[in-house]
Every structure is written in structure tokens, then in C-alpha cells.
Scaffold this motif. Structure first.
Motif, PDB file in Angstrom:
ATOM      1  N   SER A 207     -24.709  18.334  13.560  1.00 14.89           N
ATOM      2  CA  SER A 207     -25.594  19.486  13.774  1.00 14.89           C
ATOM      3  C   SER A 207     -26.935  19.030  14.333  1.00 14.89           C
ATOM      4  O   SER A 207     -27.568  18.120  13.792  1.00 14.89           O
ATOM      5  CB  SER A 207     -25.810  20.241  12.459  1.00 14.89           C
TER       6      SER A 207
ATOM      7  N   ALA B  64     -26.339  30.648  16.458  1.00 17.84           N
ATOM      8  CA  ALA B  64     -26.175  30.148  15.090  1.00 17.84           C
ATOM      9  C   ALA B  64     -27.113  30.831  14.110  1.00 17.84           C
ATOM     10  O   ALA B  64     -26.895  30.748  12.899  1.00 17.84           O
ATOM     11  CB  ALA B  64     -26.421  28.637  15.051  1.00 17.84           C
TER      12      ALA B  64
ATOM     13  N   SER C 125     -28.700  32.496   9.355  1.00 17.30           N
ATOM     14  CA  SER C 125     -27.280  32.143   9.484  1.00 17.30           C
ATOM     15  C   SER C 125     -26.315  33.282   9.164  1.00 17.30           C
ATOM     16  O   SER C 125     -25.100  33.101   9.333  1.00 17.30           O
ATOM     17  CB  SER C 125     -26.953  30.929   8.629  1.00 17.30           C
TER      18      SER C 125
ATOM     19  N   TYR D  17     -21.832  26.546  16.353  1.00 13.63           N
ATOM     20  CA  TYR D  17     -22.039  27.969  16.644  1.00 13.63           C
ATOM     21  C   TYR D  17     -22.873  28.182  17.910  1.00 13.63           C
ATOM     22  O   TYR D  17     -22.740  29.217  18.570  1.00 13.63           O
ATOM     23  CB  TYR D  17     -22.623  28.678  15.417  1.00 13.63           C
ATOM     24  N   VAL D  18     -23.712  27.219  18.269  1.00 15.34           N
ATOM     25  CA  VAL D  18     -24.346  27.283  19.588  1.00 15.34           C
ATOM     26  C   VAL D  18     -23.278  27.173  20.676  1.00 15.34           C
ATOM     27  O   VAL D  18     -23.291  27.920  21.668  1.00 15.34           O
ATOM     28  CB  VAL D  18     -25.394  26.161  19.732  1.00 15.34           C
TER      29      VAL D  18
ATOM     30  N   TYR E 130     -21.025  21.540   7.753  1.00  9.60           N
ATOM     31  CA  TYR E 130     -21.716  22.695   8.335  1.00  9.60           C
ATOM     32  C   TYR E 130     -22.464  22.261   9.582  1.00  9.60           C
ATOM     33  O   TYR E 130     -23.277  21.349   9.558  1.00  9.60           O
ATOM     34  CB  TYR E 130     -22.691  23.258   7.306  1.00  9.60           C
TER      35      TYR E 130
ATOM     36  N   LYS F 216     -23.961  34.014  12.013  1.00  6.43           N
ATOM     37  CA  LYS F 216     -22.688  33.344  12.296  1.00  6.43           C
ATOM     38  C   LYS F 216     -21.490  34.276  12.150  1.00  6.43           C
ATOM     39  O   LYS F 216     -20.518  34.174  12.899  1.00  6.43           O
ATOM     40  CB  LYS F 216     -22.532  32.112  11.402  1.00  6.43           C
TER      41      LYS F 216
ATOM     42  N   HIS G 150     -16.373  25.159  10.906  1.00  4.38           N
ATOM     43  CA  HIS G 150     -17.155  23.948  10.627  1.00  4.38           C
ATOM     44  C   HIS G 150     -16.252  22.755  10.309  1.00  4.38           C
ATOM     45  O   HIS G 150     -16.594  21.904   9.485  1.00  4.38           O
ATOM     46  CB  HIS G 150     -18.123  24.175   9.465  1.00  4.38           C
TER      47      HIS G 150
ATOM     48  N   ASN H  87     -24.582  23.703  12.906  1.00  2.13           N
ATOM     49  CA  ASN H  87     -25.181  24.724  13.765  1.00  2.13           C
ATOM     50  C   ASN H  87     -24.829  24.485  15.227  1.00  2.13           C
ATOM     51  O   ASN H  87     -24.760  25.423  16.018  1.00  2.13           O
ATOM     52  CB  ASN H  87     -26.701  24.733  13.563  1.00  2.13           C
ATOM     53  N   SER H  88     -24.590  23.224  15.591  1.00  6.35           N
ATOM     54  CA  SER H  88     -24.190  22.921  16.966  1.00  6.35           C
ATOM     55  C   SER H  88     -22.903  23.653  17.328  1.00  6.35           C
ATOM     56  O   SER H  88     -22.742  24.133  18.456  1.00  6.35           O
ATOM     57  CB  SER H  88     -23.993  21.414  17.138  1.00  6.35           C
TER      58      SER H  88
ATOM     59  N   THR I 185     -21.283  36.224  15.336  1.00  5.63           N
ATOM     60  CA  THR I 185     -20.750  35.389  16.412  1.00  5.63           C
ATOM     61  C   THR I 185     -19.252  35.202  16.251  1.00  5.63           C
ATOM     62  O   THR I 185     -18.495  35.260  17.235  1.00  5.63           O
ATOM     63  CB  THR I 185     -21.466  34.023  16.413  1.00  5.63           C
TER      64      THR I 185
ATOM     65  N   GLY J  62     -17.241  32.098   9.918  1.00  8.63           N
ATOM     66  CA  GLY J  62     -18.609  32.571   9.760  1.00  8.63           C
ATOM     67  C   GLY J  62     -18.911  33.134   8.391  1.00  8.63           C
ATOM     68  O   GLY J  62     -19.947  33.776   8.207  1.00  8.63           O
TER      69      GLY J  62
END
Length: 614
Positions: A149, A263, A95, A194-195, A189, A98, A143, A191-192, A101, A329
Motif C-alpha cells: 500500500s 480508495a 475507506s 483500490y486505486v 489491506y 471502497k 486485498h 489502498n494501492s 468502488t 470492499g
């Protein structure tokens, strides 16, 4: 099997056209060279102490005032081949991806290819309404989107993570699900999120995420040892992931690179991450002073003369928290260290199968810590210890594993004898071993292949005296289900929720077993300012002979009946609290900002008790 260099030197790359000092405004005086050498030796010794107990296997870099106190590595990059770790070994950084990204998105904002304030539907036309118009790019970065996520979907990381997925296929797993909250109204939080950011970057640039990141972020800073990891099996020069077992290391599970994606699928080295941190988090005023040259060519993705951002204010946007301490991030907060009451910290952690990572920067002190590990070690204690070393404070040394000490006792004398010894040692030798729940989880895992009985016995004995261990309860739920006792599995998950209400993983497991928990246990914990807790303190009349006393102890609200122990109250809303270890909620009635009564809510019933005047 280790490489270490402890001599001070500068973190720089001659070809990089920017200073790598973290800040020009020092908050402490220069330290004499002999003191710097002493701290360098302390740093190496501290890391070696963790490695010797098999608590750290990887590479580290620690710097102070731009000079390196330590850069080196311990252990093996690949246990099967016997390849040693080195400072130049590339590790998956999970992570920590992030922040790269996030920087890419901000660079694309500077280029006019997107606007952070725009809804995601402007760039991903197929994203379904109404979420497409409600969620903005800013919400994804911080987030605060409420987007569930995909990594919390029960079973996905166990059974779907080794298969290739497109960004759309990942996002389709959750994009029809209800949001956890209205975008911007909370923090979770994801992860979806950041995808989705990686997919947006691909759409607006016409490049792959990998190509866009290299063009707009990595190339300008000449981070040649950082990139997107396309391989399931690490390539030459890359560390292989492992899991620590009581008798050695085993290969970690493999993950398809498309699953973590933007992510969490970058690799890097401690040197590149130190240069990244130094370049990214210099004081904004210093950046403004050094970027007074001619403007960059708008068509040049390298930005201003090798710098990452065109506008010094962009760095401020990236490092300004939007929800709690989370910015773009990154976590940005202040912490008292030694005699410094409020040291500004910019940091993030990472964890993926077989790897863990930590990057912590002290931008006002020119200090930085990078830790990369390829055995899934818990790096937080090491990070805190090295922070103390940098400030000349005492650092807590690691303790030997109680699990390793108990292993032969379980094997020869059984679970009962071993756990009796465990409780005796924990009581009489509290400072001799590491007695944390993680130790008992490792011990039980060692015996899991023999069947669940021994593993269950170890963990049941632990929760009998230490009930506040959600991770242990979760593992017990898995073991009991494996043994065919679903009722016991549900009981442990419900008990875990009384200490960690609203936890997505616990709720997912319960629903997987066909059980919907009580509404009170669905409400997650929230942050409440300690100053807002003081008006709730007081005594409340239960009956003529008993009162409920609410106190505030070290920032934690406590409640107990007359003659009984007090228990912590876990905040679920500014005036609603779960009585820890129960499915009982206390809801305070406020009049003019002060509690006038408290209601006890249990199993759908609500009883109100007035505050005693005075």
C-alpha cells in the motif's frame, strides 16, 4: 450546536423504486412502540454522553426494523466559522469509499465491460510484468493481491499527500516492489489495490472514476448527497476536518483529492449511507422476489428498475468473504450479541485527515448504524455501545479524559509528579478515567511544540509500566530521533515489533533509520484456529530441573518456564509463534498432528526440547 431527531420514521425515498428494508426475514419479534421510543431515547443519550466528553462530533443514524431510532448531529461542522453539524451535513467517508468502488466494479462486470477473474494487465496495459498477469481484479477487491500500500511508504502521507497525483503516479510508487505474498495466498489491506480498481473502471468505461460511479452506482439509487470530493478545502454544506487537542479543536491537515482517489475520497451523509445500506444488503432472496419484472435495457447503466445490480447473485458475490472476513470492499462476519449467538454483520470503517466513519449493517435483523465524525474520533467504542443498545443490552458509557486531568499537573508540577499521579489513579481509581495509550499520546503531543523532552518523559514513564503499546513506541521513536538519539529510536521500534511483528509502519520506520530487524520480527501475525492450538499444549523438557509449559487460555497459547510467569505466544505460522515482548520464536515439531518437540529460535540459534510424555 446540535441537531437531533429521535422519533421513529422510515428510511425511504419515494422516488427510489425499491424497498429499503434490510431483510424480510426477521430473526426477532416486533418490539412494542413504547419500547422503540425508549431505545430511541437511550440512543440519543448514549451519543450525547460521548459528545459531552468531546469524543464524538458529527452525525449519526440508527435504525431498527426499517424505522429510525435516531437521526441527528452534534457539534460544529467548521469550528472556525461556528457552523453547526446537521443530519444533512456531508462528511468525507474515507475507506467506506471502497464498498462503492467494489459495487462499481461488479456493475461493470454485469455490463460485460470487465471480468473480475481477469488479470489487471488486460485493462492496464502499462502495468509491469510479472504482476500484471499474476494479480486479478478479484485479488484487488479482497486485498489478497500482495500489492504494497502506498499509504505505508515512509513519509509519503506526511510530505506527498497534499500534492496532486494521477492514478498511475500513485501506483508507480509501489508497482515495482516485491509482492508481500503470492496473489491469493494471504491478506494485506492495500489502498494501492483500490486505486488500481478506480483506474481500471476509468479505462473500461471511458469516463472519470467520478462519472462512472455516479452513472452506474449513485444515480440508480438516487444517492444525491454522495459523491467524489474534488476540493481540498471542503465546500459549503460539507464538514471541515479537525483534530482534537486537549484544549479544543484544530484544523486537520489537507489532502489532495487525487491521493485517496477510489480508495477513500467520497463524501456522503448519514441518510444516504442508510439508504445505501438498506438497498445494498437486503436478503438476496427478497431481492430475487422483487426483481421478477422485465429485464433491464442492457444499455441502461441504472440497472433493473432503479436497483443497483441486475442479477441478485451479484450481491452474494459482493458479500462473500474471500480472506478471513473480508469480501468485496466490506467485512462480513458473525458475532454473538446479547442472547443471539451468531448475528451476521456487514461493516467497514474509515479514517482520513480530520474524519472518521463507521457503517454497520445487521442484514438479518433490519438494523443499521451510521457514524460520521469530523474530529478524527475513535468511533469503535460508540459503535459497540450502540450495537448493545439495539439488542437491549447494557452499553458501556465513556469515561473522562485522564490527559485533560493531567495537563495542569504537568504544567505546574512536572512530568514526574503527573505520571506518579497517573499510576496511582490507574491503580486506585481504575474505572474513573480513560487510561488508554491514546490519552498519553494526546498529553505528550500537547507539549511537543515546547521541545521533545517533556513529551518523551511522559511516554517513557508510560511504557515503563505498559510496554505493550506499539503506537506509543512509534511516537517515542519519532521524538527521540527529533532529539538526536537514533539509538533510542531504534530500540523503541524494535520493542514495538516484539508485540506487533511484521507491522509495515514499524518496519518502514526502522529501515528509514538504516536498520534491518531480525528475521523473526519480519514475520507478520496470522490467524490460527483455536482448535489447531490444542495439540501444542503440554510440557517440554528444558533440562533435568526445568520445563517449558505451554497452555491454552481463552484461545491464546501461553508459555512459561518452571517458576516463571507465562507469556502469550503470537502466531506467525500454524506452528511458529513469537514469544510476546521478545525476539524469541517457538517452533513446534508435529508428528501425526500432535507436537512432539518445540524449538526455541533466538538470534539465529535453534535449540530443540522434547515433549514430556503423558
Amino acid at each position: 450546536m446540535e441537531e437531533a431527531r429521535v422519533h421513529p420514521r422510515r428510511i425511504n425515498k419515494p422516488a427510489v423504486a425499491l424497498s429499503v428494508a434490510l431483510s424480510v426475514a426477521l430473526s426477532c419479534p416486533l418490539v412494542p412502540h413504547v419500547h422503540a421510543q425508549s431505545r430511541a431515547e437511550r440512543t440519543e443519550a448514549y451519543l450525547r454522553a460521548y459528545h459531552d466528553l468531546r469524543l464524538f462530533n458529527g452525525a449519526a443514524l440508527v435504525s431498527d426494523e426499517g424505522g429510525i431510532l435516531f437521526e441527528g448531529a452534534f457539534g460544529e461542522a467548521d469550528v472556525a466559522r461556528g457552523d453547526p453539524n446537521a443530519a444533512a451535513t456531508r462528511f468525507r467517508i474515507a475507506s467506506l469509499t471502497k464498498q462503492f468502488t467494489a459495487a462499481l466494479i461488479l456493475r461493470l462486470d454485469e455490463e460485460g465491460l470487465l471480468r473480475v477473474e481477469d488479470p489487471v494487465g488486460r485493462y492496464i496495459e502499462e502495468y509491469p510484468p510479472p504482476h500484471a498477469s499474476r494479480i486479478t481484479v478479484h485479488h484487488l477487491l479482497t486485498h489478497t493481491s500482495g500489492l504494497p500500500s502506498y499509504t505505508n511508504i515512509p513519509g509519503f502521507m506526511d510530505f506527498g499527500s497534499d500534492l496532486p497525483h494521477s492514478p498511475r503516479e500513485i501506483l508507480e510508487l509501489t508497482w515495482e516492489e516485491p509482492l508481500s505474498f503470492e496473489p491469493g495466498a494471504g491478506f494485506e489491506y492495500s489502498n494501492s489495490g483500490y486505486v488500481l480498481l478506480g483506474w481500471i473502471a476509468e479505462r473500461v468505461t471511458g469516463m472519470s472514476y467520478d462519472e462512472a460511479l455516479r452513472s452506474y452506482v449513485l444515480a440508480p439509487l438516487e444517492l444525491t448527497d454522495t459523491g467524489y470530493d474534488h476540493e481540498m478545502v471542503p465546500a459549503e454544506g460539507h464538514a471541515a476536518g479537525h483534530v482534537r487537542e486537549l484544549t479544543g479543536y484544530a484544523p486537520a491537515r489537507l489532502i489532495d483529492p487525487t491521493v485517496p482517489y477510489a480508495a477513500g475520497m467520497l463524501y456522503s451523509t448519514v441518510g444516504d449511507l442508510a439508504r445505501w445500506g438498506a438497498a445494498m444488503f437486503r436478503d438476496a432472496s427478497a431481492r430475487a422476489a422483487t426483481n421478477s419484472g422485465p429485464a433491464a435495457d442492457p444499455g441502461n447503466p441504472r440497472g433493473s428498475g432503479g436497483a443497483l445490480f441486475r442479477d441478485p447473485a451479484t450481491l452474494g458475490r459482493m458479500t462473500t468473504p474471500a480472506a478471513g472476513s473480508y469480501a468485496y470492499g466490506l467485512s462480513v462476519r458473525s458475532q454473538a450479541i446479547g442472547t443471539d449467538p451468531g448475528v451476521r454483520i456487514i461493516e467497514h470503517s474509515g479514517g482520513i485527515f480530520g474524519f472518521s466513519s463507521q457503517l454497520r449493517i445487521f442484514p438479518d435483523h433490519e438494523r443499521l448504524i451510521v457514524l460520521l465524525d469530523n474530529t478524527s474520533s475513535d468511533l469503535r467504542p460508540i459503535l459497540e455501545g450502540l450495537t448493545n443498545v439495539l439488542w437491549g443490552e447494557e452499553a458501556v458509557l465513556p469515561k473522562p479524559s485522564i490527559a485533560e486531568r493531567l495537563l495542569p499537573i504537568v504544567s505546574s508540577g512536572g512530568v514526574e509528579a503527573a505520571m506518579q499521579r497517573y499510576e496511582n489513579w490507574r491503580r486506585t481509581r481504575p474505572d474513573e478515567y480513560d487510561y488508554s495509550p491514546r490519552q498519553l499520546l494526546m498529553l505528550s503531543e500537547h507539549f511537543r511544540d515546547e521541545g521533545p523532552a517533556t513529551a518523551i518523559g511522559i511516554l517513557e514513564a508510560f511504557v515503563a509500566t505498559t510496554p505493550e503499546a506499539p503506537a506509543v513506541r512509534f511516537r517515542l521513536s519519532e521524538l527521540h530521533e527529533e532529539a538526536g538519539d537514533v539509538e533510542a529510536a531504534v530500540a523503541h521500534l524494535t520493542a514495538a515489533l516484539t508485540y506487533q511483528p511484521g507491522a509495515a509502519g514499524l518496519l518502514g520506520r526502522l529501515r528509514e533509520l538504516g536498520v534491518e530487524p531480525e528475521p523473526i520480527l519480519l514475520m507478520p501475525l496470522v490467524e490460527v484456529d483455536p482448535g489447531d492450538l490444542a495439540p501444542l499444549v503440554g510440557e517440554y523438557r528444558i533440562d533435568p530441573a526445568a520445563t517449558l509449559t505451554v497452555t491454552l487460555e481463552e484461545g491464546v497459547l501461553m508459555a512459561g518456564r518452571t517458576g516463571e510467569n507465562a507469556f502469550p505466544l503470537l502466531p506467525q505460522a500454524p506452528a511458529a509463534f513469537l514469544l510476546q515482548g521478545s525476539a524469541v520464536q517457538l517452533v513446534f515439531d508435529l508428528e501425526d498432528g500432535v507436537a512432539s518437540a518445540v524449538s526455541v529460535v533466538e538470534a539465529g540459534r535453534r535449540v530443540t526440547f522434547p515433549r514430556i510424555a503423558g
